[in-house]
Scaffold this motif. Structure first.
Motif, mmCIF file in Angstrom:
data_model
loop_
_atom_site.group_PDB
_atom_site.id
_atom_site.type_symbol
_atom_site.label_atom_id
_atom_site.label_comp_id
_atom_site.label_asym_id
_atom_site.label_seq_id
_atom_site.Cartn_x
_atom_site.Cartn_y
_atom_site.Cartn_z
ATOM 1 N N GLU A 138 0.671 -1.286 -0.116
ATOM 2 C CA GLU A 138 -0.035 0.077 -0.048
ATOM 3 C C GLU A 138 0.803 1.078 -0.080
ATOM 4 O O GLU A 138 0.643 2.207 -0.751
ATOM 5 C CB GLU A 138 -0.955 0.010 1.292
ATOM 6 N N TRP A 139 1.664 1.240 0.936
ATOM 7 C CA TRP A 139 2.892 2.671 1.175
ATOM 8 C C TRP A 139 3.416 2.736 -0.378
ATOM 9 O O TRP A 139 3.513 3.829 -0.927
ATOM 10 C CB TRP A 139 3.973 2.078 2.085
ATOM 11 N N ALA A 140 3.955 1.544 -1.276
ATOM 12 C CA ALA A 140 4.491 1.814 -2.403
ATOM 13 C C ALA A 140 3.474 2.178 -3.495
ATOM 14 O O ALA A 140 3.799 3.111 -4.216
ATOM 15 C CB ALA A 140 5.180 0.506 -2.941
ATOM 16 N N ILE A 141 2.408 1.799 -3.371
ATOM 17 C CA ILE A 141 1.556 2.044 -4.416
ATOM 18 C C ILE A 141 1.175 3.673 -4.338
ATOM 19 O O ILE A 141 1.196 4.651 -5.135
ATOM 20 C CB ILE A 141 0.294 1.206 -4.599
ATOM 21 N N VAL A 142 0.824 3.967 -2.910
ATOM 22 C CA VAL A 142 0.393 5.356 -2.683
ATOM 23 C C VAL A 142 1.480 6.459 -2.989
ATOM 24 O O VAL A 142 1.193 7.543 -3.312
ATOM 25 C CB VAL A 142 -0.020 5.497 -1.282
ATOM 26 N N ASN A 143 2.706 6.116 -2.759
ATOM 27 C CA ASN A 143 3.803 6.822 -2.852
ATOM 28 C C ASN A 143 4.391 6.578 -4.343
ATOM 29 O O ASN A 143 5.460 7.269 -4.470
ATOM 30 C CB ASN A 143 4.804 6.554 -1.930
ATOM 31 N N ASN A 144 3.651 5.902 -5.219
ATOM 32 C CA ASN A 144 3.935 5.952 -6.559
ATOM 33 C C ASN A 144 5.562 5.336 -6.900
ATOM 34 O O ASN A 144 6.109 5.666 -7.861
ATOM 35 C CB ASN A 144 4.232 7.511 -7.366
ATOM 36 N N ILE A 145 5.624 4.564 -5.927
ATOM 37 C CA ILE A 145 7.096 3.520 -6.099
ATOM 38 C C ILE A 145 6.678 2.467 -7.043
ATOM 39 O O ILE A 145 5.906 1.613 -6.736
ATOM 40 C CB ILE A 145 7.438 3.092 -4.809
ATOM 41 N N SER A 146 7.516 2.143 -8.048
ATOM 42 C CA SER A 146 7.211 0.925 -8.816
ATOM 43 C C SER A 146 8.354 -0.150 -8.194
ATOM 44 O O SER A 146 9.232 0.003 -7.430
ATOM 45 C CB SER A 146 8.057 1.398 -10.310
ATOM 46 N N PHE A 147 8.168 -1.457 -8.719
ATOM 47 C CA PHE A 147 8.616 -2.391 -7.901
ATOM 48 C C PHE A 147 8.497 -3.553 -8.966
ATOM 49 O O PHE A 147 7.600 -3.658 -9.711
ATOM 50 C CB PHE A 147 8.149 -2.852 -6.613
ATOM 51 N N PHE A 148 9.394 -4.623 -8.646
ATOM 52 C CA PHE A 148 9.538 -5.829 -9.592
ATOM 53 C C PHE A 148 8.485 -6.790 -8.966
ATOM 54 O O PHE A 148 8.328 -6.677 -7.624
ATOM 55 C CB PHE A 148 10.953 -6.616 -9.118
#
Ligand SMILES: *Cc1c(COP(=O)(O)O)cnc(C)c1O
Length: 383
Positions: free
Chosen positions: A92-102
């Motif tokens: 959730e944190w990653a998505i909300v902060n627009n962080i991309s991930f493998f």
């Protein structure tokens, strides 16, 4: 209060390395600065703002903890990509902060989808392909299902990238394996494209691949070690110099690791120095005690082997490296005083100590030594 040692980061060296890499890569390719392992020991909080100033706009990290540190240090001014671990609870944190991930397995993909749906947002994902490294990634038989999931959930899964990692591009002994990976990657990307999934960013290259195999550069490269001014291996350097008819190393080390002499003394011939009996003084000698040991990241394997620079001389480490101290043989510079500068990595006058010269024991020593530099050594920036 004075610390045992300090790390200085040279802004000029970094600018020069980035400009070298930029020229090699061309303007189109995104240069993602890999800052996992506390920016290879350089310190995320000090290094990433400096990299921003050198024109870097994209950072890659291993996990969400590092991503958060980069986000804070760069005040949201850069793209951040997580290449490894991200717990379901952190999606959730990653998505909300627009962080991309493998995304490298179906659990991660499903959890991402569920979280993105709940948030009514799109997760920026990079489809990681298993092309022969055999660590993480989707294999051939997974591709159709991956594509289906992405196509059915386009508003929640933004497949921004498709990537892989090579199994040792820094050594010619892996040449065939890397070649096979390049081919397999191309095939898998085509399978995805045929299924309707065409991510904007194809990326596969680390420093060694980007330098040695130009076709691996594609849309983005993930450059770690080279931006800090180190070569992935001696082979990569020699290969580069040969194929470019160069004689000079184009990279400049960003980091200098310094300490100061704590005290000095003399030792009589026939005495042992330090713990145990690994060093026997065969003549009367002068020694300096330097407040740096294995707890600072100066490996015990450098006992009786390492070198430091004092007063423009290359000086040998004698005896065992202790937890917080090492002993150097200053017989050739007996006027050394407490407080004199000691270079553990870097330049002094016209001499230099490279990380790799510490030992030829392991090809990965550059990486290992750097990332083991403790977080609590103060890092400062010089011009
Ligand atoms: C560490 C890492 C890199 C960078 O490697 P360097 O050899 O330091 O350039 C690139 N990609 C992935 C997936 C990595 O883990």
């Amino acid at each position: 209060m004075k610390s045992n040692s300090t790390l200085e980061l040279s802004a000029a060296a970094l600018r020069s390395n980035i400009s070298f890499l930029r020229t090699m890569l061309g303007e189109e390719c995104i240069l993602s600065s890999v800052v996992k392992g506390n920016a290879y020991g350089h310190g995320i909080e000090v290094y990433t703002p400096l990299a921003l100033k050198s024109g870097i706009k994209h950072f890659s990290v291993f996990n969400a903890v590092e991503a958060e540190r980069v986000l804070r240090a760069t005040e949201g001014q850069a793209e951040i990509m997580i290449m490894g671990l991200i717990d379901n609870a952190d999606l959730e944190w990653a998505i909300v902060n627009n962080i991309s991930f493998f995304v490298f397995d179906f659990e991660r993909l499903q959890a991402t989808l569920a979280t993105a749906k709940r948030l009514k947002r799109a997760a920026r994902i990079h489809i990681e392909l298993e092309t022969g490294f055999n660590r993480t990634g989707f294999g051939r038989n997974d591709l159709q299902a991956v594509a289906d999931l992405i196509l059915q959930n386009g508003e929640h899964l933004n497949a921004e990238g498709v990537c892989t990692h090579y199994a040792g591009a820094e050594s010619v002994s892996n040449y065939l394996r890397v070649r096979n990976q390049i081919r397999t990657y191309g095939e898998y990307v085509q399978i995805l494209a045929d299924a309707g999934v065409k991510p904007r960013l194809r990326h596969t290259a680390c420093s060694a691949a980007a330098i040695t195999y130009p076709e691996t550069r594609m849309d983005l490269v993930r450059i770690g070690i080279a931006q800090y001014g180190f070569w992935p291996s001696r082979e990569t350097l020699i290969g580069y110099l040969t194929s470019n008819k160069n004689t000079e190393d184009p990279l400049r080390r960003v980091i200098t690791w310094k300490s100061n002499v704590m005290t000095t003394k003399t030792v009589r011939a026939g005495e042992f120095v330090g713990y145990g009996t690994t060093f026997l003084a065969e003549r009367d000698m002068s020694i300096a005690i330097i407040p740096v040991g294995y707890s600072e990241g100066f490996s015990r394997s450098l006992s009786n082997q390492g070198r430091v620079l004092i007063k423009g001389h290359r000086i040998g480490v004698i005896g065992k490296v202790n937890m917080n101290m090492l002993v150097a043989d200053i017989s050739s510079i007996p006027d050394t005083q407490p407080g004199d500068e000691v270079i553990l990595i870097g330049n002094q006058q016209d001499l230099s100590i490279s990380v790799s010269s510490f030992s030829e024991l392991s090809e990965q020593l550059n990486y290992e030594l750097l990332t083991r530099l403790p977080q609590d050594i103060p890092r400062t920036v010089i011009g």
